[in-house]
Design a protein around this motif. Sequence first.
Motif: not given
Length: 77
Positions: A32-42
């Motif tokens: 989830q952290e990586t996906l958050a980084e890729r999207t710019g979301l928390d």
Amino acid sequence: MPPEPPPARVLDQRRAVGDRIRTARLEAAITQETLAERTGLDRKTIARTESGTHSTLLDHLLLIARALGRPLADLMR
């Protein structure tokens, strides 16, 4: 007076979309952290989206689909 919650069918569909996002993320072998980084979301936004506990903005869904390399339609079907 607080707003009424959405009908059960809407909540069920929200959870189904979250399940498809989680499945796609796991297939991509990312956290989830990586996906958050890729999207710019928390990361909490990603977690809420996957669990279906909150309504998600279309903009967020578009960012998530792009980060996962999936058409939005695959996540929404």
